[in-house]
Enzyme design. Structure first.
Site: not given
Ligand SMILES: Cc1cc2nc3c(=O)[nH]c(=O)nc-3n(C[C@H](O)[C@H](O)[C@H](O)COP(=O)(O)O)c2cc1C
Length: 426
Positions: A142, A163, A313
């Site tokens: 990230s 990302q 997300h």
């Molecule tokens: C704690 C956390 C932080 C996240 N930060 C980002 C991020 O910085 N950039 C991004 O594109 N998605 C972010 N996401 C979304 C994840 O990339 C992803 O789309 C999502 O968590 C997938 O679902 P799952 O956690 O249920 O597997 C974040 C998700 C979580 C749980």
């Protein structure tokens, strides 16, 4: 790490030692077997993470947006996918090897980008990246990770994807510099996240009074008092910093300076104009993340995206968004092999992987599963989740019959055959 390329009987847990005799795996004494007994599922790891961490940290990771409806919808849509098994086939030779953008990976799952992961447990990014490198699965760093592009490139050179969130100020000077750094560091793919045009209202964070850097209040101090191991680890390591931005504020920037920079400058929608611009600036595979509408997938492909990551997300941005498993088939159909379709959202087992592969995704990503595992059991916990996914996917491939159908995981766009396509309802 499990030798996933080797044909294996699905009944043998990946990475576990040979049983001493008798039926069952209860007597195995390796660390892998211990973790398998203690945490047979990702849910067991999440429960342990919850016990070990303060509430505001756990909720930040586990939570969605508003009423957590999108989060629940993701899970329900996966659960609703049935796969009609086919029997009488020789399914002994199972491989989970996958090719993505010309590179081989051990499994059709990677680590989704997670910002501020270090809040759940210190060093999350680097430890998970190290485990991903061992496991040969993609690791997407990230923009708001708690380490730097250059560190991850050193730790996970073979699996490093980056990302980007945009920093629009000064005609995107910082965004473009982050892309330049990722390219210089050897990141294999660039992921542009589209689904954060505005900050969302994460109700749990509001309720818990979450702020970065952490400031003790009566409530948060109470939370921390119940998580002494977490408090000690934080004292030893210091609070999580947005290290990618040290390059712009200097190494002497305080944790608060870095957090303010992110809060104030990393704002606003990533528009299609910017996608076109970033496409020009980046010479490797480009993936557009957060797509749920086939027309948006079309636009991304027209602008030169090599991959579409169907994502909401993790239910953290828009509570009315459809479940990703539901949105997936229409996007696969529209893209029609012109780009590689990927998906994430509540993936927590090897069976979930087969479910989304059956709906046309070439590979999946998981976020929380890996991070919860790290908070529950450290880097060994991340290795353990990879073994769980491997073992469960092998069983699912054999049980469904897909293993005998000449299925190639991770087929290149346009290639005949495509990923696993077992029969499914509805
Ligand atoms: C704690 C956390 C932080 C996240 N930060 C980002 C991020 O910085 N950039 C991004 O594109 N998605 C972010 N996401 C979304 C994840 O990339 C992803 O789309 C999502 O968590 C997938 O679902 P799952 O956690 O249920 O597997 C974040 C998700 C979580 C749980």
């Amino acid at each position: 790490m499990a030798g996933v390329a080797a044909p294996a009987s699905p009944a043998t847990p990946a990475g576990a030692a040979k049983p001493a005799g008798g039926w069952g795996t209860g007597g195995l004494s390796t660390e892998a077997a211990r973790l398998r007994r203690r945490f047979p599922t990702v849910a067991d790891l999440a429960a342990q993470a919850r016990r070990r961490t303060p509430r505001f940290a756990y909720d930040f990771v586990a939570g969605g947006v508003n009423d957590d409806l999108g989060l629940v919808r993701n899970r329900r849509a996966l659960d609703a996918i049935e796969i009609v098994p086919r029997y009488g086939l020789d399914v002994r030779s199972v491989t989970t090897e996958t090719t993505l953008f010309g590179r081989g990976y051990a499994l059709p799952v990677g680590v989704a980008p997670m910002g501020l992961a270090g809040l759940l447990w210190p060093d999350a990014d680097e430890s998970i990246a190290r485990a991903a490198q061992r496991a040969r699965i993609p690791y997407v760093m990230s923009t708001v990770a708690n380490t730097s592009i250059e560190r991850i490139a050193a730790i996970a050179p073979d699996v490093f994807w980056y990302q980007l969130y945009n920093v629009p100020e000064n005609d995107h000077a910082v965004s473009l510099d982050l892309i330049r750094r990722a390219q210089a560091a050897g990141a294999h793919a660039l992921v542009l996240t589209m689904d954060v045009p505005v900050r969302s209202k994460r109700v749990r964070d509001v309720r818990n009074g979450l702020v970065v850097p952490f400031r003790p209040t009566l409530r948060t101090a109470w939370d921390v008092a119940w998580a002494p191991g977490w408090a000690l680890a934080m004292l030893r390591k210091g609070q999580p910093r947005f290290r990618n931005f040290e390059a712009y504020l200097g190494p002497d920037a305080s944790t608060a300076d870095l957090a303010s920079f992110v809060f104030q400058k990393m704002t606003g929608p990533l528009t299609w104009d910017s996608v076109a611009r970033f496409r020009e600036a980046w010479s490797g595979p480009l993936i557009v993340k957060g797509i749920l509408h086939p027309d948006d997938a079309e636009t991304a492909v027209a602008l030169g995206a090599d991959g579409i990551l169907v994502s909401n997300h993790g239910g953290r941005q828009f509570d009315a968004a459809p479940a990703t498993a539901s949105a997936l088939p229409a996007i696969v159909e529209r893209v029609g092999g012109r780009a590689t379709v990927l998906v994430d959202g509540s993936i927590s087992s090897g069976l979930d992987l087969l479910r989304v592969l059956g709906r046309g995704a070439v590979s999946a990503f998981a976020g929380r599963a890996f991070l919860m595992a790290y908070a529950a059991a450290g880097e060994d916990g991340v290795d353990h989740v990879v073994r769980l996914f491997t073992e469960e996917l092998r069983v699912a491939l054999a049980q469904s019959g897909a293993a005998a159908m000449g299925v190639t995981l991770g087929a290149a766009p346009g290639a005949a055959g495509g990923p696993a396509a077992p029969h499914h309802h509805p």
